[in-house]
Scaffold this motif. Structure first.
Motif, PDB file in Angstrom:
ATOM      1  N   LEU A 362       0.830  -1.196   0.000  1.00  0.00           N
ATOM      2  CA  LEU A 362       0.000   0.000   0.000  1.00  0.00           C
ATOM      3  C   LEU A 362       0.867   1.250   0.000  1.00  0.00           C
ATOM      4  CD1 LEU A 362      -2.753  -1.045   2.597  1.00  0.00           C
ATOM      5  CD2 LEU A 362      -2.661  -1.478   0.142  1.00  0.00           C
ATOM      6  N   PRO A 363       0.413   2.331  -0.588  1.00  0.00           N
ATOM      7  CA  PRO A 363       1.235   3.544  -0.680  1.00  0.00           C
ATOM      8  C   PRO A 363       1.178   4.426   0.565  1.00  0.00           C
ATOM      9  CG  PRO A 363      -0.809   3.869  -1.856  1.00  0.00           C
ATOM     10  CD  PRO A 363      -0.834   2.460  -1.364  1.00  0.00           C
ATOM     11  N   ARG A 364       0.492   3.996   1.608  1.00  0.00           N
ATOM     12  CA  ARG A 364       0.391   4.764   2.847  1.00  0.00           C
ATOM     13  C   ARG A 364       0.327   3.805   4.033  1.00  0.00           C
ATOM     14  NH1 ARG A 364      -2.932   8.646   2.813  1.00  0.00           N
ATOM     15  NH2 ARG A 364      -3.475   8.724   0.592  1.00  0.00           N
ATOM     16  N   LYS A 365       0.452   4.368   5.227  1.00  0.00           N
ATOM     17  CA  LYS A 365       0.351   3.552   6.438  1.00  0.00           C
ATOM     18  C   LYS A 365      -1.116   3.304   6.767  1.00  0.00           C
ATOM     19  CE  LYS A 365       1.659   3.260  11.312  1.00  0.00           C
ATOM     20  NZ  LYS A 365       2.322   3.927  12.456  1.00  0.00           N
ATOM     21  N   VAL A 366      -1.448   2.056   7.048  1.00  0.00           N
ATOM     22  CA  VAL A 366      -2.820   1.679   7.387  1.00  0.00           C
ATOM     23  C   VAL A 366      -2.786   0.846   8.656  1.00  0.00           C
ATOM     24  CG1 VAL A 366      -4.903   0.483   6.626  1.00  0.00           C
ATOM     25  CG2 VAL A 366      -3.458   1.637   4.937  1.00  0.00           C
ATOM     26  N   ILE A 394       0.502  -8.026   8.702  1.00  0.00           N
ATOM     27  CA  ILE A 394       0.666  -6.592   8.447  1.00  0.00           C
ATOM     28  C   ILE A 394       2.088  -6.202   8.807  1.00  0.00           C
ATOM     29  CG2 ILE A 394      -0.171  -4.274   8.961  1.00  0.00           C
ATOM     30  CD1 ILE A 394      -2.346  -7.076  10.069  1.00  0.00           C
ATOM     31  N   GLN A 395       2.727  -5.505   7.896  1.00  0.00           N
ATOM     32  CA  GLN A 395       4.105  -5.075   8.139  1.00  0.00           C
ATOM     33  C   GLN A 395       4.257  -3.614   7.741  1.00  0.00           C
ATOM     34  OE1 GLN A 395       6.802  -7.188   9.325  1.00  0.00           O
ATOM     35  NE2 GLN A 395       7.702  -5.166   9.632  1.00  0.00           N
ATOM     36  N   HIS A 396       4.618  -2.759   8.685  1.00  0.00           N
ATOM     37  CA  HIS A 396       4.899  -1.350   8.392  1.00  0.00           C
ATOM     38  C   HIS A 396       6.385  -1.204   8.051  1.00  0.00           C
ATOM     39  CE1 HIS A 396       0.936  -0.460   9.844  1.00  0.00           C
ATOM     40  NE2 HIS A 396       1.212  -0.868  11.076  1.00  0.00           N
ATOM     41  N   ARG A 397       6.666  -0.391   7.064  1.00  0.00           N
ATOM     42  CA  ARG A 397       8.050  -0.191   6.653  1.00  0.00           C
ATOM     43  C   ARG A 397       8.216   1.208   6.089  1.00  0.00           C
ATOM     44  NH1 ARG A 397       8.418  -0.418   1.122  1.00  0.00           N
ATOM     45  NH2 ARG A 397       6.577  -1.296   0.063  1.00  0.00           N
ATOM     46  N   SER A 398       9.454   1.591   5.874  1.00  0.00           N
ATOM     47  CA  SER A 398       9.744   2.885   5.275  1.00  0.00           C
ATOM     48  C   SER A 398       9.864   2.740   3.769  1.00  0.00           C
ATOM     49  CB  SER A 398      11.037   3.471   5.839  1.00  0.00           C
ATOM     50  OG  SER A 398      11.372   4.662   5.142  1.00  0.00           O
ATOM     51  N   SER A 399       9.232   3.644   3.051  1.00  0.00           N
ATOM     52  CA  SER A 399       9.345   3.618   1.589  1.00  0.00           C
ATOM     53  C   SER A 399      10.601   4.327   1.114  1.00  0.00           C
ATOM     54  CB  SER A 399       8.120   4.288   0.957  1.00  0.00           C
ATOM     55  OG  SER A 399       8.058   5.655   1.336  1.00  0.00           O
ATOM     56  N   ASN A 400      11.281   4.974   2.033  1.00  0.00           N
ATOM     57  CA  ASN A 400      12.509   5.712   1.706  1.00  0.00           C
ATOM     58  C   ASN A 400      13.709   4.930   2.233  1.00  0.00           C
ATOM     59  OD1 ASN A 400      14.614   7.509   1.344  1.00  0.00           O
ATOM     60  ND2 ASN A 400      13.436   9.295   2.034  1.00  0.00           N
ATOM     61  N   PRO A 401      14.525   4.370   1.360  1.00  0.00           N
ATOM     62  CA  PRO A 401      15.667   3.565   1.811  1.00  0.00           C
ATOM     63  C   PRO A 401      16.631   4.330   2.703  1.00  0.00           C
ATOM     64  CG  PRO A 401      15.287   3.308  -0.557  1.00  0.00           C
ATOM     65  CD  PRO A 401      14.426   4.453  -0.105  1.00  0.00           C
ATOM     66  N   SER A 402      16.659   5.656   2.601  1.00  0.00           N
ATOM     67  CA  SER A 402      17.600   6.439   3.410  1.00  0.00           C
ATOM     68  C   SER A 402      17.151   6.569   4.857  1.00  0.00           C
ATOM     69  CB  SER A 402      17.772   7.840   2.800  1.00  0.00           C
ATOM     70  OG  SER A 402      16.539   8.553   2.864  1.00  0.00           O
ATOM     71  N   LEU A 403      15.863   6.207   5.117  1.00  0.00           N
ATOM     72  CA  LEU A 403      15.342   6.286   6.472  1.00  0.00           C
ATOM     73  C   LEU A 403      15.208   4.885   7.034  1.00  0.00           C
ATOM     74  CD1 LEU A 403      12.556   8.987   6.013  1.00  0.00           C
ATOM     75  CD2 LEU A 403      14.777   9.274   7.115  1.00  0.00           C
ATOM     76  N   PRO A 404      15.967   4.549   8.091  1.00  0.00           N
ATOM     77  CA  PRO A 404      15.871   3.205   8.665  1.00  0.00           C
ATOM     78  C   PRO A 404      14.512   2.998   9.321  1.00  0.00           C
ATOM     79  CG  PRO A 404      17.203   4.609  10.066  1.00  0.00           C
ATOM     80  CD  PRO A 404      16.925   5.406   8.818  1.00  0.00           C
ATOM     81  N   PHE A 405      14.062   1.749   9.313  1.00  0.00           N
ATOM     82  CA  PHE A 405      12.781   1.436   9.949  1.00  0.00           C
ATOM     83  C   PHE A 405      12.891   0.051  10.567  1.00  0.00           C
ATOM     84  CE2 PHE A 405       8.378   0.438  10.578  1.00  0.00           C
ATOM     85  CZ  PHE A 405       7.766   1.660  10.728  1.00  0.00           C
ATOM     86  N   ASN A 406      13.152   0.011  11.847  1.00  0.00           N
ATOM     87  CA  ASN A 406      13.235  -1.270  12.532  1.00  0.00           C
ATOM     88  C   ASN A 406      12.818  -1.095  13.977  1.00  0.00           C
ATOM     89  OD1 ASN A 406      15.650  -0.368  14.042  1.00  0.00           O
ATOM     90  ND2 ASN A 406      16.666  -0.519  12.043  1.00  0.00           N
ATOM     91  N   ALA A 424       7.061   9.846   9.185  1.00  0.00           N
ATOM     92  CA  ALA A 424       5.657   9.425   9.208  1.00  0.00           C
ATOM     93  C   ALA A 424       5.092   9.353   7.804  1.00  0.00           C
ATOM     94  CB  ALA A 424       4.847  10.398  10.063  1.00  0.00           C
ATOM     95  N   LYS A 425       5.420  10.319   6.970  1.00  0.00           N
ATOM     96  CA  LYS A 425       4.916  10.322   5.594  1.00  0.00           C
ATOM     97  C   LYS A 425       5.481   9.163   4.785  1.00  0.00           C
ATOM     98  CE  LYS A 425       4.030  15.298   5.138  1.00  0.00           C
ATOM     99  NZ  LYS A 425       4.413  16.538   4.427  1.00  0.00           N
ATOM    100  N   ASP A 426       6.704   8.754   5.105  1.00  0.00           N
ATOM    101  CA  ASP A 426       7.354   7.705   4.336  1.00  0.00           C
ATOM    102  C   ASP A 426       7.046   6.303   4.855  1.00  0.00           C
ATOM    103  OD1 ASP A 426       9.063   8.840   2.152  1.00  0.00           O
ATOM    104  OD2 ASP A 426       9.773  10.058   3.822  1.00  0.00           O
ATOM    105  N   THR A 427       6.224   6.200   5.886  1.00  0.00           N
ATOM    106  CA  THR A 427       5.834   4.889   6.388  1.00  0.00           C
ATOM    107  C   THR A 427       4.689   4.332   5.552  1.00  0.00           C
ATOM    108  OG1 THR A 427       6.467   5.484   8.650  1.00  0.00           O
ATOM    109  CG2 THR A 427       4.993   3.600   8.388  1.00  0.00           C
ATOM    110  N   VAL A 428       4.880   3.138   5.056  1.00  0.00           N
ATOM    111  CA  VAL A 428       3.848   2.476   4.255  1.00  0.00           C
ATOM    112  C   VAL A 428       3.576   1.105   4.879  1.00  0.00           C
ATOM    113  CG1 VAL A 428       4.404   3.688   2.125  1.00  0.00           C
ATOM    114  CG2 VAL A 428       5.565   1.533   2.673  1.00  0.00           C
ATOM    115  N   THR A 429       2.531   0.449   4.407  1.00  0.00           N
ATOM    116  CA  THR A 429       2.112  -0.831   4.983  1.00  0.00           C
ATOM    117  C   THR A 429       2.036  -1.903   3.905  1.00  0.00           C
ATOM    118  OG1 THR A 429       0.826   0.290   6.705  1.00  0.00           O
ATOM    119  CG2 THR A 429       0.276  -2.013   6.265  1.00  0.00           C
ATOM    120  N   ASP A 430       2.588  -3.066   4.229  1.00  0.00           N
ATOM    121  CA  ASP A 430       2.433  -4.251   3.397  1.00  0.00           C
ATOM    122  C   ASP A 430       1.402  -5.161   4.054  1.00  0.00           C
ATOM    123  OD1 ASP A 430       4.371  -3.297   1.714  1.00  0.00           O
ATOM    124  OD2 ASP A 430       5.984  -4.534   2.535  1.00  0.00           O
TER     125      ASP A 430
END
Length: 626
Positions: A362-366, A394-406, A424-430
């Motif tokens: 998904l292109p946004r966080k849900v 459900i897995q939240h991740r960053s769509s921007n590789p330069s921003l770590p998300f763990n 927050a804007k770069d967080t998306v959901t799989d």
């Protein structure tokens, strides 16, 4: 000049002329007496129509308010139990495991959870592999449906039989059935909607509303047929068949009324279970077209004659359009993001056992609650088709590789407020699903993905949801989850949530038992990545027990339990024995949920009913009956 006496021949001729004149006058008088009862509101008993309209809506409203009051009480009690028990050990939750009132567990056993007959409820009635007759309503559903059906029939036959001339009584029946049909169409449209606000408010599943929708629809069809038939009966008496066909061809009032009734009859025929199950995807498209035609035809029918039911048609059309707009809004919001100009993509991987693991990016966080489902569409597989599937992961991740998300990456470590907003804007959901190939779309999807093995297929897709997720298990000390085949996808989010909550002491749950039944051990691959993450969770061994049953193992000797907390068995489980053992070791209030084939659901329901007297055991069934 003397008048000539008439002879016998003259007398006979005169008598025949008088008889013809009398017959003509009688026929003319009869026609003029009958004809008005085929037009407008002549003969219609408006005061009684309004009375029964009010009674019908009050009965539905009172039932809804009663369910709402009960739900509010249940939520309050669950909240108190949750707040009290989440810091207690399993032994300290013993108070919540004991029935405090005899009438409530008896009501659950003999009414709320009971099938209509002995056992069958969700197991489909199949005359052959091609003929599916659907399922049988539960006892509680049957009571509600019986009350609705018989009350509507009673309203229709409560007519002014004391009137002179039965055509007047038929006109009253015409008006009564027409009013009831329009009034019932309001509930018909509300219950059909995926975005029905009553679903989360009353915590009644869409599956139950769908059942009510089908039976209300059948009553509307019956009332529309009676309404049209009464008009045709009186019209035929006044003008014969030629008058009926002329009115249908030339009078917009009658023409559009006939179109509305015809569309309803076609819906009823196409909605018969064998037809609906055999051609479900075609049925959905035709159903929507015919439903719109029904509403349009009834609207013009009422507007042409300025009937008092026109405002109700406005409400019906508004509800129907709002639900469609809500679906489109969901599709647009969850599948497209202005930030990054992204649309949802799907990665589809073919798995052993004719299944696909589908991950929608998904292109946004849900935020999605456990127990939710969604409708999926795929661009190259007919974008107009959408089918419901349980959300497995459900897995939240960053769509921007330069921003770590763990897990170790906290917002406070990101520095400036601008960076926080960017994160927050770069967080998306799989969102991931397991789709077991059956027929139609699921079979075409698997075949397409299977051609890309061992790689994965990527498609443009659409996510409509999330729906459901209205049942919280956080207040139960003991949770037993049954899953059959791909029904495991409904249970995995609950397991992840409850194991995490148990470790953090944010839920009352202290014991979780998963019973998963699969046909072949290769089906375990469907959820292996997610199950591995659950098995690595902190505190998992203290609260989670997994029992895997392989019904058709290639070699029973290969079925070996990896550990005491993950046990494997060949064959099918004895559901009643499993439930009896769990109740003997019950920790606090218990909830049993099931998602899988109808036969499994019926067995679990039967086992839960058998232990109602032994303790507080609630039952939740997840199903998609269509």
């Amino acid at each position: 000049m003397a008048l000539e006496r008439p002879n016998d021949a003259s007398r006979l001729e005169l008598a025949q002329l008088l008889a013809r004149a009398a017959t003509s006058a009688l026929s003319s008088n009869s026609t003029s007496t009958v004809a008005p009862f085929a037009t407008a509101l002549n003969g219609v008993d408006q005061p009684m129509n309004n009375l029964f309209k009010v009674i019908l809506w009050w009965s539905i409203g009172v039932l809804g308010m009663l369910i709402l009051v009960i739900r509010i009480f249940q939520r309050w009690r669950a909240h108190v139990r949750h707040m009290t028990a989440m810091n207690l050990s399993g032994q300290q939750q013993r108070y919540f495991a004991i029935n405090r009132t005899k009438w409530w567990w008896k009501f659950k056993k003999y009414v709320l959870y009971a099938p209509l007959g002995k056992k069958r409820h969700n197991r489909e009635i199949r005359l052959s592999s091609a003929l599916n007759m659907g399922t049988v309503p539960s006892r509680f559903h049957s009571i509600i449906l019986g009350g609705f059906i018989f009350s509507n029939i009673g309203y229709m036959v409560a007519l002014p039989y004391s009137r002179e001339g039965h055509y007047s009584v038929v006109a009253a029946l015409r008006g009564r059935s027409g009013v009831l049909a329009v009034i019932n169409m309001i509930a018909l449209v509300i219950f059909a909607g995926r975005n029905n606000p009553l679903i989360p408010l009353l915590q009644i599943s869409f599956d139950t509303y769908n059942l009510l929708h089908r039976w209300i629809g059948r009553m509307v069809v019956l009332e529309a047929i009676v309404h049209t038939g009464c008009w045709a009966y009186v019209k035929h008496a006044a003008t014969s068949w030629s008058g009926i066909w002329e009115m249908i061809a030339t009078d917009p009032f009658i023409s559009w009324g006939t179109i509305g009734t015809t569309a309803l009859v076609l819906i009823a025929v196409l909605s018969l279970s064998p037809v609906r199950h055999a051609f479900y995807e075609t049925f959905l498209s035709v159903h929507i077209i015919l439903a719109f035609l029904t509403i349009l035809g009834t609207w013009i029918h009422c507007r042409t004659a300025k009937l008092p039911q026109l405002p109700y048609l406005k409400v019906i059309l508004t509800l129907w359009m709002v639900e469609r707009i809500a679906r489109m809004a969901r599709l647009a919001w969850y599948n497209y993001s202005l930030h990054g100009k992204r649309w949802t993509k799907a990665t589809i991987e073919a798995l052993p056992g004719d299944a696909c693991r589908v991950t929608l990016h998904l292109p946004r966080k849900v935020n999605i609650k456990p127990g939710s489902h969604a409708y999926l569409r795929f661009s190259t597989l007919n974008i107009w088709e959408s089918h419901p599937f349980s959300i497995a992961w459900i897995q939240h991740r960053s769509s921007n590789p330069s921003l770590p998300f763990n897990k170790m990456d906290s917002i406070s470590s990101m520095g400036s407020e601008k960076q926080v907003q960017s994160k927050a804007k770069d967080t998306v959901t799989d969102v991931s699903f397991v789709i077991h190939a059956q027929t139609g779309l699921t079979k075409r999807l698997f075949d397409k993905a299977n051609a890309y093995r061992p790689g994965a297929l990527t498609l443009t897709a659409a996510f409509e949801g999330p729906y459901g997720g209205d049942h919280s298990l956080d207040s139960y000390g003991h949770v037993v989850l049954f899953a059959g085949s791909s029904g495991i996808t409904h249970q995995i989010p609950y397991i992840q949530h409850l194991v995490k909550g148990c470790n953090e002491k944010s839920v009352a749950t202290r014991k979780i038992v998963l019973v998963w039944i699969v046909r072949d051990s290769e089906h375990l691959e469907w959820v292996r990545p997610w199950m591995n993450q659950i098995l690595e969770m902190q505190g998992r061994r203290e609260c989670l027990l997994i029992k895997l049953f392989v019904t058709r193992p290639k070699n029973p000797r290969e079925i070996i339990s990896p550990s005491n907390t993950v046990q494997m068995f060949p064959g099918r489980p004895n559901i009643k024995l499993v439930m009896q053992n769990e109740v003997k070791e019950q920790v606090g209030a218990m909830c049993v949920t099931v998602c899988g084939p109808g036969g499994l659901a019926d067995n679990v329901r039967d086992a839960v009913r058998d232990v109602q007297e032994d303790g507080v055991v609630d039952f939740i069934e997840e199903s998609f009956n269509w």
